[in-house]
Design a protein around this motif. Structure first.
Motif, PDB file in Angstrom:
ATOM      1  N   VAL A  23      13.955  13.050  17.827  1.00 45.24           N
ATOM      2  CA  VAL A  23      13.931  14.268  17.013  1.00 45.24           C
ATOM      3  C   VAL A  23      14.533  15.376  17.873  1.00 45.24           C
ATOM      4  N   VAL A  24      15.599  15.995  17.393  1.00 42.75           N
ATOM      5  CA  VAL A  24      16.308  17.008  18.176  1.00 42.75           C
ATOM      6  C   VAL A  24      16.073  18.423  17.660  1.00 42.75           C
ATOM      7  N   SER A  25      15.472  18.556  16.491  1.00 41.44           N
ATOM      8  CA  SER A  25      15.167  19.883  15.953  1.00 41.44           C
ATOM      9  C   SER A  25      14.034  19.738  14.937  1.00 41.44           C
ATOM     10  N   ALA A  26      12.986  20.538  15.114  1.00 38.30           N
ATOM     11  CA  ALA A  26      11.841  20.484  14.189  1.00 38.30           C
ATOM     12  C   ALA A  26      11.116  21.815  14.235  1.00 38.30           C
ATOM     13  N   HIS A  27      11.568  22.759  13.411  1.00 38.48           N
ATOM     14  CA  HIS A  27      10.922  24.065  13.372  1.00 38.48           C
ATOM     15  C   HIS A  27       9.643  23.974  12.537  1.00 38.48           C
ATOM     16  N   PRO A  28       8.498  24.309  13.100  1.00 40.75           N
ATOM     17  CA  PRO A  28       7.254  24.193  12.322  1.00 40.75           C
ATOM     18  C   PRO A  28       7.211  25.125  11.127  1.00 40.75           C
ATOM     19  N   ASP A  29       7.933  26.253  11.186  1.00 38.71           N
ATOM     20  CA  ASP A  29       7.926  27.183  10.067  1.00 38.71           C
ATOM     21  C   ASP A  29       9.105  26.960   9.130  1.00 38.71           C
ATOM     22  N   THR A  67       0.861  -1.178   0.000  1.00 38.75           N
ATOM     23  CA  THR A  67       0.000   0.000   0.000  1.00 38.75           C
ATOM     24  C   THR A  67       0.892   1.221   0.000  1.00 38.75           C
ATOM     25  N   PRO A  68       0.764   2.105  -0.981  1.00 34.18           N
ATOM     26  CA  PRO A  68       1.641   3.283  -1.024  1.00 34.18           C
ATOM     27  C   PRO A  68       1.542   4.110   0.250  1.00 34.18           C
ATOM     28  N   LEU A  69       2.649   4.720   0.622  1.00 34.34           N
ATOM     29  CA  LEU A  69       2.669   5.626   1.763  1.00 34.34           C
ATOM     30  C   LEU A  69       1.984   6.927   1.360  1.00 34.34           C
ATOM     31  N   SER A  70       1.008   7.345   2.124  1.00 33.79           N
ATOM     32  CA  SER A  70       0.290   8.577   1.812  1.00 33.79           C
ATOM     33  C   SER A  70       1.170   9.787   2.078  1.00 33.79           C
ATOM     34  N   MET A  71       1.131  10.733   1.150  1.00 37.35           N
ATOM     35  CA  MET A  71       1.865  11.988   1.328  1.00 37.35           C
ATOM     36  C   MET A  71       0.887  13.064   1.778  1.00 37.35           C
ATOM     37  N   GLU A  72       1.199  13.701   2.890  1.00 40.64           N
ATOM     38  CA  GLU A  72       0.333  14.734   3.449  1.00 40.64           C
ATOM     39  C   GLU A  72       1.115  16.019   3.652  1.00 40.64           C
ATOM     40  N   ARG A  73       0.444  17.131   3.385  1.00 43.34           N
ATOM     41  CA  ARG A  73       1.013  18.424   3.752  1.00 43.34           C
ATOM     42  C   ARG A  73       0.789  18.607   5.246  1.00 43.34           C
ATOM     43  N   ALA A  74       1.851  18.793   5.983  1.00 47.21           N
ATOM     44  CA  ALA A  74       1.713  18.996   7.427  1.00 47.21           C
ATOM     45  C   ALA A  74       2.917  19.770   7.922  1.00 47.21           C
ATOM     46  N   ALA A  75       2.765  21.079   8.065  1.00 46.66           N
ATOM     47  CA  ALA A  75       3.859  21.887   8.586  1.00 46.66           C
ATOM     48  C   ALA A  75       4.185  21.463  10.011  1.00 46.66           C
ATOM     49  N   PHE A  76       3.153  21.163  10.782  1.00 45.71           N
ATOM     50  CA  PHE A  76       3.340  20.743  12.165  1.00 45.71           C
ATOM     51  C   PHE A  76       3.414  19.215  12.217  1.00 45.71           C
ATOM     52  N   ALA A  77       4.408  18.671  11.512  1.00 41.27           N
ATOM     53  CA  ALA A  77       4.495  17.229  11.322  1.00 41.27           C
ATOM     54  C   ALA A  77       4.973  16.503  12.559  1.00 41.27           C
ATOM     55  N   ILE A  78       5.885  17.113  13.310  1.00 39.23           N
ATOM     56  CA  ILE A  78       6.493  16.416  14.438  1.00 39.23           C
ATOM     57  C   ILE A  78       7.142  17.450  15.341  1.00 39.23           C
ATOM     58  N   GLU A  79       7.367  17.090  16.585  1.00 39.44           N
ATOM     59  CA  GLU A  79       7.905  17.999  17.577  1.00 39.44           C
ATOM     60  C   GLU A  79       9.219  17.465  18.127  1.00 39.44           C
ATOM     61  N   SER A  80      10.127  18.362  18.481  1.00 38.35           N
ATOM     62  CA  SER A  80      11.371  17.938  19.124  1.00 38.35           C
ATOM     63  C   SER A  80      11.039  17.118  20.368  1.00 38.35           C
ATOM     64  N   GLY A  81      11.762  16.024  20.537  1.00 40.57           N
ATOM     65  CA  GLY A  81      11.494  15.124  21.647  1.00 40.57           C
ATOM     66  C   GLY A  81      10.680  13.914  21.244  1.00 40.57           C
ATOM     67  N   GLU A  82      10.041  13.960  20.071  1.00 43.09           N
ATOM     68  CA  GLU A  82       9.325  12.792  19.573  1.00 43.09           C
ATOM     69  C   GLU A  82      10.308  11.805  18.938  1.00 43.09           C
ATOM     70  N   LYS A  83       9.752  10.789  18.311  1.00 45.47           N
ATOM     71  CA  LYS A  83      10.573   9.746  17.695  1.00 45.47           C
ATOM     72  C   LYS A  83      10.383   9.776  16.173  1.00 45.47           C
ATOM     73  N   ALA A  84      11.475   9.530  15.457  1.00 45.11           N
ATOM     74  CA  ALA A  84      11.451   9.456  13.994  1.00 45.11           C
ATOM     75  C   ALA A  84      11.992   8.093  13.586  1.00 45.11           C
ATOM     76  N   PHE A  85      11.141   7.268  13.016  1.00 40.10           N
ATOM     77  CA  PHE A  85      11.518   5.901  12.643  1.00 40.10           C
ATOM     78  C   PHE A  85      11.804   5.830  11.142  1.00 40.10           C
ATOM     79  N   ILE A  86      12.789   5.003  10.782  1.00 42.65           N
ATOM     80  CA  ILE A  86      13.206   4.919   9.381  1.00 42.65           C
ATOM     81  C   ILE A  86      13.279   3.458   8.951  1.00 42.65           C
ATOM     82  N   ILE A  87      12.689   3.153   7.805  1.00 40.12           N
ATOM     83  CA  ILE A  87      12.815   1.850   7.146  1.00 40.12           C
ATOM     84  C   ILE A  87      13.734   2.051   5.958  1.00 40.12           C
ATOM     85  N   HIS A  88      14.800   1.278   5.866  1.00 39.97           N
ATOM     86  CA  HIS A  88      15.829   1.626   4.879  1.00 39.97           C
ATOM     87  C   HIS A  88      16.682   0.410   4.518  1.00 39.97           C
ATOM     88  N   HIS A  89      17.596   0.632   3.565  1.00 36.06           N
ATOM     89  CA  HIS A  89      18.574  -0.360   3.136  1.00 36.06           C
ATOM     90  C   HIS A  89      19.972   0.190   3.373  1.00 36.06           C
TER      91      HIS A  89
END
Length: 802
Positions: free
Chosen positions: A376-382, A339-361
């Motif tokens: 997440v150590v830096s995430a400026h909403p603007d 199922t394709p990953l949905s792309m969403e516009r979200a300026a307020f996507a995540i906040e410093s202190g949250e978690k960012a998970f990556i699936i990769h090779h």
């Protein structure tokens, strides 16, 4: 020596959030075959061994020696000199490895000792700064135990130069702004959105700071979500001219399926149609669950390959002065069951202190997921970027970055040392930090590009991106102009700040919400804030319901809106209307109609009796006098706003047409006799066709009338006056019926309006953006005749006064 390079240009790091080695973006590590200082034939099956081997090679390069006992210049060294230099290199590498792994803290360690500066001879270097040698399972890599020479022969000569490191697009240590884009309290808005996304249940007894910053647990369903998301992640294997102009026989990176036939990765992974045309993508190159449970570490098959078709779709943004992304068409990828990953516009996507998970090779290895040390150590909403400590390596570039609800929030781009000394919620400064590009920034960049280059391919990609970007509103970058010298992240930041170039207005009948506002206020607040408009004209609401909505917006998101009921002084429970606006971006002032104009709205059907044309039935034409507001944006754009609704009278054709002529006459009187020279905007429940016809009847003095209507009968009309500061007018896609000159409106058909909006209103809201006119542009003049309809209304006024 294997010549498959993973991810040309990615400055990945490995192990423990960058604290146990890998590269810092200055070079690639090659460790296989006789050239390895560890000796031939040693399989590097674990990250620690591979990391140490890389450090040995880097240290040897710094000491200017190779595995054959010669100096960098090619002159042979004496045995003793060679031993001394080799011993120094080994000691330096081991000390660096121990220190980075947290086992030792020896002062004076050279900072660059953790990453190879030039691990391979020039003739064997791969393009890019992160081209590590292939691991077992990479395309072209030798099977376990096969001599390295055979691998090298199969892969080709691999000639090419190692470029400089991929630079970050922004400064992760930049201070956070308090307000931006009409939002005075960015921090409160960000926390409101993250709580809305992660803790939608208001009864949960958990504070946002605890749930996001310190609670390491995840909802159990996250495992199921991640299992599904991983099927959309693949490995890209390709060859050719790399992004930096050097040639390589092969390299690899990570990608994700974001639409049934659209792939997303970095520009430095797929930098041109030629490189994409020879690429192959596999989504099933991973260790099976059975093998993992059995404890066996067998290398999986390379996976089923899918081909790319750049001639059908190829949209890219460069690594330098761009956002380092590429969208490309892929054949039949949906057949993988992903199922394709949905792309969403979200300026307020995540906040410093949250978690960012990556699936990769990473390093071309079978598919992996980074779940630990993912702060997440830096995430400026603007801003367009986020920075995080999640483990990555060369080959991870182009991977999707997911939040704790499994939503795609960013495209992984690069890694580098944490020179800004960013800190995790526990106060630890990681050795390395990663950078990702927010999907909202990519969408904004695409919208800005399309304004200057008509492209069906860009339109195709934008058609797959959903939602609104709060900071730029529903219309995003539409109509916004920024300096030509700006590029990449700086351009996106300027687009966010260009709110003074437009005014966004919405008309919405929210009668269903008004009947259940106590229950729906929180959800309705999120929808209104997400659309990011400057001003709303609401119908079917009540003063109590409007007050509840304004209070919910402030309590949840820190955004303080102002509102006025329609008509002024209406009973709290009476459904009528309201105007609601953001005082940070717009001024909205109610204005009384002059008496001579107000008399027009008191005309009744019987005042038109005896006309040769069809007359309306007896009774009031307008159940209540329409409201009038003067609206002015911070950038100088101004217009007169008239929200009104004919109600049940709209079903009477004669009454509907007569109301349209009366409104047109009222506007004419205001322009000619009361100095109301700004543009006029009418919206609500009326007939667009008849209103536009009445406006067009007297538009002979440089005025341009245009109207639009949706399928549910809601309408808006716009009268552009001479000297208007408005250029283009953008409409939401539900406004499909257009009347008047076809060059006035531009319907944003690529924008999506979620069906759940019908939960709050009788129809989806009518949205428009008034965009500032460019220098030298002038409104069109459409001549017409006003005498006929003016004569009718003059006669009706005489009868009314008689």
């Amino acid at each position: 020596m294997a010549n498959i390079a993973s991810d040309p240009g990615h400055g990945g790091h490995g192990g423990n959030s960058g604290n146990s080695g890998g590269t810092d973006g200055s070079g690639a590590a090659g460790v296989s075959g006789p050239a390895s200082a560890m000796g031939p034939g040693i399989p590097f099956d674990n990250d620690a061994t591979l990391d140490l081997a890389r450090r040995v090679r880097a240290a040897m390069a710094r000491e200017s020696i190779d595995g054959a006992g010669t100096a960098a210049a090619g002159a042979p060294m004496s045995p003793e000199a060679y031993k001394d230099k080799l011993a120094a290199a080994l000691a330096d590498a081991v000390v660096g490895w121990l220190m980075a792994d947290g086992r030792s803290a020896i002062p004076g360690l050279r900072a660059e000792s953790t990453a190879p500066a030039s691990p391979r001879p020039a003739s064997e270097r791969m393009p890019g700064n992160g081209g590590a040698a292939s691991q077992p399972g990479d395309a072209g890599a030798s099977p376990r135990g096969q001599p390295a020479a055979a691998t090298a022969a199969a892969a080709g000569d691999g000639k090419g130069e190692l470029s400089e490191a991929i630079g970050f697009l922004g400064n992760p240590g930049a201070p956070t702004a308090e307000g931006a884009a009409g939002i005075g309290k960015l921090g409160e808005m960000l926390r409101g959105w993250r709580k809305q996304r992660l803790l939608p249940d208001p009864d949960k007894e958990v504070s946002v700071e605890v749930a996001i910053g310190r609670d390491e647990s995840l909802d159990a369903a996250f495992l199921e979500l991640l299992a599904g998301r991983r099927r959309a992640v693949g490995i890209v294997r390709t060859r050719g001219m790399a992004y930096n102009g050097s040639y390589s026989n092969a390299w690899s990176g990570t990608c994700s399926l974001v639409a049934p036939n659209i792939l997303l990765t970095n520009h430095h992974v797929l930098n041109s149609p030629d490189v994409a045309a020879v690429a192959e993508v596999a989504f099933d190159f991973e260790v099976s669950a059975q093998e993992l449970a059995s404890g066996r570490n067998t290398v999986p098959a390379p996976g089923r390959s899918y081909l790319l078709r750049p001639e059908q779709l190829f949209v890219t943004s460069p690594t330098d002065n761009g956002l380092d992304y590429t969208f490309v068409w892929i054949d039949d990828a949906a057949a993988t069951g992903a199922t394709p990953l949905s792309m969403e516009r979200a300026a307020f996507a995540i906040e410093s202190g949250e978690k960012a998970f990556i699936i990769h090779h990473p390093n071309g290895k079978p598919k992996r997921v980074s779940l630990d040390d993912t702060d997440v150590v830096s995430a400026h909403p603007d801003g367009p970027l986020i920075h995080y400590t999640t483990d990555t390596e060369p080959g991870s570039s182009g991977a999707p970055v997911l939040d704790r609800s499994g939503r795609l929030i960013a495209l992984h781009h690069a890694s580098r040392r944490d020179s800004e000394r960013l800190r995790t919620p526990e106060g630890v400064a990681p050795e390395y930090v990663n950078e990702g590009i927010k999907l909202a920034a990519i969408a904004l960049d695409l919208e800005s590009r399309r304004a200057g280059e008509a492209s069906a391919m860009i339109d195709m990609v934008l058609g797959e991106i959903y939602g609104s970007d709060t900071l730029t509103g529903f219309f995003g970058a539409a109509g916004r102009q920024v300096g030509a010298v700006q590029a990449g992240a700086a351009r996106v930041a300027e687009l966010y700040g260009a709110t003074d170039q437009d005014l966004d207005v919405g008309f919405w009948n929210i009668a269903p919400f008004a009947g259940r506002y106590t229950e729906l206020a929180g959800d309705a607040a999120a929808r209104v804030v997400d659309l990011g408009l400057d001003l709303w004209a609401l119908g079917g609401t009540s003063p109590a319901a409007t007050t509840a909505l304004v209070q919910a917006i402030e309590s949840k998101f820190g955004l303080q809106l102002q509102s006025l009921p329609l008509p002024d002084g209406a009973p709290q429970a009476q459904q009528s209307g309201a105007v609601m606006w953001n005082p940070e971006t717009v001024e909205c002032r109610p204005q009384p109609w002059p008496e001579d104009v107000g008399a027009l709205f008191r005309l009744r059907g019987e005042d038109f009796a005896g006309e040769t044309q069809p007359a309306p039935g007896a009774g009031d034409i307008f159940l209540r006098q329409p409201a009038l507001f003067q609206v002015r944006g911070r950038g100088g754009l101004a217009f007169n706003l008239v929200p009104f609704d004919l109600g049940a009278a709209a079903a009477d054709r004669g009454r509907r047409n007569t109301a349209a002529y009366i409104l047109s006459r009222a506007i004419q009187e205001m322009i000619e006799h009361h100095g109301a020279s700004h543009d006029w905007l009418l919206g609500g429940g009326f007939d667009a066709e008849s209103t536009n016809a009445s406006l067009a009847a007297w538009a002979g003095k440089g005025y341009t009338p245009a109207s639009a209507q949706d399928e549910a009968g809601a309408a808006l009309s716009y009268l552009k006056c001479p000297g208007s500061g408005v250029g283009q007018v953008f409409l939401s896609p539900n406004l499909s019926r257009l009347y008047g000159p076809q060059d006035v409106f531009r319907v944003s058909r690529e924008k999506s309006q979620a069906d759940y909006l019908s939960r709050f209103g009788e129809h989806r809201p009518l949205l428009l953006r008034l965009s500032a006119r460019g220098a030298g542009a002038a409104p069109d003049a459409h001549p017409g005749q006003e005498a006929a309809f003016n004569a009718r209304i003059d006669a009706a006024l005489r009868r009314a006064r008689g």
